[in-house]
Scaffold this motif. Structure first.
Motif, PDB file in Angstrom:
ATOM      1  N   UNK A   1       0.839  -1.203   0.000  1.00 34.38           N
ATOM      2  CA  UNK A   1       0.000   0.000   0.000  1.00 34.38           C
ATOM      3  C   UNK A   1       0.876   1.256   0.000  1.00 34.38           C
TER       4      UNK A   1
ATOM      5  N   UNK B   1       1.095   4.444  -2.342  1.00 37.09           N
ATOM      6  CA  UNK B   1       0.869   5.768  -1.750  1.00 37.09           C
ATOM      7  C   UNK B   1       2.023   6.707  -2.076  1.00 37.09           C
ATOM      8  N   UNK B   2       3.262   6.192  -1.957  1.00 37.63           N
ATOM      9  CA  UNK B   2       4.429   7.038  -2.226  1.00 37.63           C
ATOM     10  C   UNK B   2       4.506   7.416  -3.702  1.00 37.63           C
TER      11      UNK B   2
ATOM     12  N   UNK C   1       2.249   8.743  -5.316  1.00 37.28           N
ATOM     13  CA  UNK C   1       1.458   9.953  -5.549  1.00 37.28           C
ATOM     14  C   UNK C   1       0.550   9.805  -6.772  1.00 37.28           C
ATOM     15  N   UNK C   2      -0.069   8.639  -6.890  1.00 35.65           N
ATOM     16  CA  UNK C   2      -0.855   8.302  -8.089  1.00 35.65           C
ATOM     17  C   UNK C   2      -2.064   9.244  -8.223  1.00 35.65           C
ATOM     18  N   UNK C   3      -2.276   9.735  -9.433  1.00 38.32           N
ATOM     19  CA  UNK C   3      -3.441  10.600  -9.723  1.00 38.32           C
ATOM     20  C   UNK C   3      -4.461   9.813 -10.551  1.00 38.32           C
ATOM     21  N   UNK C   4      -5.693  10.279 -10.520  1.00 35.64           N
ATOM     22  CA  UNK C   4      -6.716   9.616 -11.324  1.00 35.64           C
ATOM     23  C   UNK C   4      -6.297   9.646 -12.789  1.00 35.64           C
TER      24      UNK C   4
ATOM     25  N   UNK D   1      -2.418  -4.276  -6.547  1.00 34.87           N
ATOM     26  CA  UNK D   1      -3.810  -4.257  -6.090  1.00 34.87           C
ATOM     27  C   UNK D   1      -4.135  -2.928  -5.396  1.00 34.87           C
TER      28      UNK D   1
ATOM     29  N   UNK E   1      -4.856   0.621  -7.247  1.00 28.17           N
ATOM     30  CA  UNK E   1      -6.209   0.995  -7.711  1.00 28.17           C
ATOM     31  C   UNK E   1      -6.926   1.911  -6.721  1.00 28.17           C
ATOM     32  N   UNK E   2      -6.555   1.825  -5.446  1.00 31.95           N
ATOM     33  CA  UNK E   2      -7.219   2.693  -4.453  1.00 31.95           C
ATOM     34  C   UNK E   2      -6.976   4.182  -4.735  1.00 31.95           C
ATOM     35  N   UNK E   3      -5.951   4.460  -5.535  1.00 34.21           N
ATOM     36  CA  UNK E   3      -5.605   5.863  -5.774  1.00 34.21           C
ATOM     37  C   UNK E   3      -6.073   6.361  -7.141  1.00 34.21           C
ATOM     38  N   UNK E   4      -6.756   5.495  -7.885  1.00 40.73           N
ATOM     39  CA  UNK E   4      -7.462   5.960  -9.073  1.00 40.73           C
ATOM     40  C   UNK E   4      -6.734   5.972 -10.402  1.00 40.73           C
TER      41      UNK E   4
ATOM     42  N   UNK F   1      -5.660   4.641 -14.279  1.00 40.14           N
ATOM     43  CA  UNK F   1      -6.438   3.979 -15.336  1.00 40.14           C
ATOM     44  C   UNK F   1      -5.742   2.709 -15.811  1.00 40.14           C
ATOM     45  N   UNK F   2      -4.440   2.615 -15.570  1.00 45.17           N
ATOM     46  CA  UNK F   2      -3.713   1.395 -15.958  1.00 45.17           C
ATOM     47  C   UNK F   2      -2.740   1.013 -14.851  1.00 45.17           C
TER      48      UNK F   2
ATOM     49  N   UNK G   1      -6.026  -7.411 -10.914  1.00 38.79           N
ATOM     50  CA  UNK G   1      -6.740  -6.798 -12.046  1.00 38.79           C
ATOM     51  C   UNK G   1      -5.810  -5.989 -12.954  1.00 38.79           C
TER      52      UNK G   1
ATOM     53  N   UNK H   1     -12.218  -0.402 -15.191  1.00 35.91           N
ATOM     54  CA  UNK H   1     -11.366  -0.266 -14.009  1.00 35.91           C
ATOM     55  C   UNK H   1     -12.028   0.508 -12.877  1.00 35.91           C
TER      56      UNK H   1
ATOM     57  N   UNK I   1     -12.966  -0.412  -4.485  1.00 39.15           N
ATOM     58  CA  UNK I   1     -12.107   0.592  -3.848  1.00 39.15           C
ATOM     59  C   UNK I   1     -11.447   1.549  -4.808  1.00 39.15           C
ATOM     60  N   UNK I   2     -11.734   1.453  -6.116  1.00 42.91           N
ATOM     61  CA  UNK I   2     -11.023   2.283  -7.089  1.00 42.91           C
ATOM     62  C   UNK I   2     -11.133   3.778  -6.731  1.00 42.91           C
ATOM     63  N   UNK I   3     -10.000   4.418  -6.605  1.00 46.61           N
ATOM     64  CA  UNK I   3      -9.955   5.871  -6.427  1.00 46.61           C
ATOM     65  C   UNK I   3     -10.348   6.376  -5.061  1.00 46.61           C
TER      66      UNK I   3
ATOM     67  N   UNK J   1      -1.392  14.987  -2.929  1.00 47.03           N
ATOM     68  CA  UNK J   1      -0.210  14.135  -2.827  1.00 47.03           C
ATOM     69  C   UNK J   1       0.674  14.352  -4.047  1.00 47.03           C
TER      70      UNK J   1
END
Lengths: 380, 160
Positions: free
Chosen positions: A164, A168-169, A171-174, A192, A195-198, A200-201, A220, B8, B13-15, B22
């Motif tokens: 995680x 987090x480090x 700094x992923x943007x949507x 995995x 994906x929590x940070x949005x 597209x690939x 995924x 996607x 939890x996506x996004x 950040x």
């Protein structure tokens, strides 16, 4: 578990650990994992790894005894124990850098104390044992929620937080494209969690087909074998419209394959602290102004990386040992809500007595091994 | 060439943890200014020292707690003591430590033998797993090592 030298471990009877400090606890271990970074110890890559040491920094168990100053834990509590040993009082801990505690390792200043991770990380016996001494018991150990599977809990001690934090480090943007080097347990978890940070690939790169297949299904993500490519950096440029990935994450560390010069200087002759191939690829595959996140483990002396490209591309490099305690509340929530399935990584469960076989299985990537859990036999 | 996971945004939890702030130096640490107080913080009581502990010369005193497993001993211990006279910046610290680890490996075997214990190298190396799951590859490895060893033997014999 008893280390005897590179590629040699066995089980032996050792004295029961004792309370050595009033803030210590003794934990009876119920689950413990072999981490990919344990393999660096097993392969003899980490300086000051002494014969007779017990490895293991991923473990959960039951509190057997507590020191006189321990207030938050009581005998019988089921706890998960973060891999880093943290005092909670020094200026680094106070600022959430629990992986950089200044009061847990007198033997090196570049790393905080870690259970069972050589004398360079403090000389602590680790959790691949029936019992283990846990310092600062009021700080690190966390009572396992009653509805949580211990197989999920044991992976919250390192794999999940490290994966995680790697994301987090970044700094992923949507909409970002994230490339992860290494499809071991940490790389798969980083993919995995990305994906929590949005993004597209999410793309994962490795050379072991069964792991790539596992990663594709578990995380995924897109998965590619670098042995099928003439040049992984060119491949990644091409697949990102010749631009470079927004974020590259090194989840391999010092035993990467794929570059003969790195292998010769880092593995064969030990002229550098292992091979930095994954980091080299990360730096060269990320876009200008991009971010490289490092959680792969490297030895302390030095490594050959293209630092000139870091400057010329204006890259940000972010790295740290995971601050497990800081991340636990959020990650426990992700597990409890069913968004994360840590135990899905476990492919092998082995009695602690067969630790030598378990290490070989994991090290040589036999029997489609992703993650091995050792089960000690000590009963209450 | 460009591929995307088709849906996607449907990945659980996506996004949801995205943080637009950040970028790129969002602090992983919760900066409090305590850094400027240096080592002026309330430490835990020091752990009593019951074995020899080698301390980095980049710190003025021991950390409050430490591991006490496997204190330095024998020839490897002497090498480690030498290494700890030098800072973590120096090769003279790390290279002797790696050398000491190799010496320590032989000391371990001698120690086993002196206690009348013959280490089971096959079991300790987990070769059973190789034979079970990778018999062909393992046989090739063994044959290669044997061939190289024999070639070295022949070269050395010829030189004599």
């Amino acid at each position: 578990m008893d280390y005897r030298g590179p590629y040699r471990v066995r089980t032996v009877e050792k004295p029961m650990p004792k309370i050595l400090h009033p803030e210590d606890a003794i934990i009876r271990v119920t689950r413990t994992c072999i981490c990919g970074s344990d393999l660096h110890l097993y392969h003899g890559m980490v300086p000051d790894t002494r014969v007779g040491s017990t490895f293991g920094h991923e473990f959960v168990g039951v509190v057997e005894e507590v020191g006189p100053l321990v207030q938050k834990l009581k005998v019988g509590d089921q706890v998960l124990v973060p891999f880093n040993i943290a005092c909670g009082k020094c200026n680094f801990c106070k600022q959430g850098l629990f992986g950089n505690c200044h009061e847990s390792n007198p033997m090196a200043t570049a790393v905080g104390g870690i259970f069972g991770y050589s004398h360079t990380a403090g000389g602590y016996d680790g959790g691949q044992a029936e019992y283990v001494r846990v310092p600062y018991a009021d700080v690190g150990p966390t009572v396992i929620p009653p509805d949580m599977d211990p197989d999920d809990a044991v992976l919250l001690t390192d794999v999940v937080p490290t994966g995680y934090q790697a994301a987090e480090m970044g700094g992923i943007k949507q909409g970002d494209t994230v490339v992860i080097f290494g499809a071991g347990p940490i790389g798969i978890m980083a993919a995995r969690c990305a994906w929590f940070f949005g993004p597209s690939r999410v793309i994962i790169i490795d050379h072991v087909d069964y792991r790539l297949e596992f990663a594709k299904n578990y995380a995924y993500c897109e998965a590619y074998n670098f042995k099928d490519m003439e040049d992984p950096v060119v491949f990644l440029k091409k697949t990102t419209d010749w631009y470079g990935a927004d974020v590259c994450i090194d989840c391999v560390g010092c035993e990467a394959e794929g570059n003969s010069l790195q292998t010769f200087s880092g593995k064969v002759t030990l002229m550098q602290a292992g091979t930095a191939t994954a980091l080299q690829w990360a730096i060269n595959s990320v876009k200008k102004g991009g971010i490289v996140s490092i959680v792969g483990v490297y030895g302390p002396p030095f490594n050959l990386i293209p630092i000139g490209n870091v400057l010329n591309k204006g890259l940000t490099i972010r790295a740290n040992q995971a601050s497990v305690k800081r991340l636990l509340p959020r990650l426990i929530e992700h597990v409890q809500e069913g968004r994360l399935n840590p135990k899905g990584l476990i492919t092998h469960r082995v009695p602690l007595e067969e630790v030598a076989d378990a290490y070989r299985l994991f090290s040589s990537k036999l029997d489609n091994c992703i993650k091995t859990v050792l089960i000690p036999s000590a009963k209450a | 060439m460009k591929k995307q996971h088709h849906n996607y945004k449907d990945i659980p939890g996506w996004g949801m943890d995205a943080d637009p702030e950040n970028e790129p130096n969002y602090p992983m640490k919760n900066y409090t200014g305590d850094d400027h107080h240096r080592s002026d913080y309330q430490r835990s009581a020091p752990q009593p020292k019951d074995v020899e502990i080698l301390m980095s010369n980049e710190r003025p005193k021991m950390s409050a707690v430490f591991g006490n497993s496997v204190p330095p001993s024998g020839l490897s211990g002497m090498i480690r003591r030498y290494a700890f006279k030098h800072s973590e910046d120096r090769y003279r610290h790390w290279l002797p430590l790696i050398f000491a680890d190799r010496v320590n490996m032989f000391e371990g075997v001698i120690d086993d033998l002196s206690r009348g214990y013959l280490p089971n190298m096959v079991a300790e190396r987990g070769w059973k797993m190789e034979m079970k799951h990778n018999p062909k590859g393992f046989a090739v490895k063994i044959a290669t090592v044997a061939a190289v060893g024999y070639a070295v033997y022949l070269i050395l014999k010829k030189k004599k």
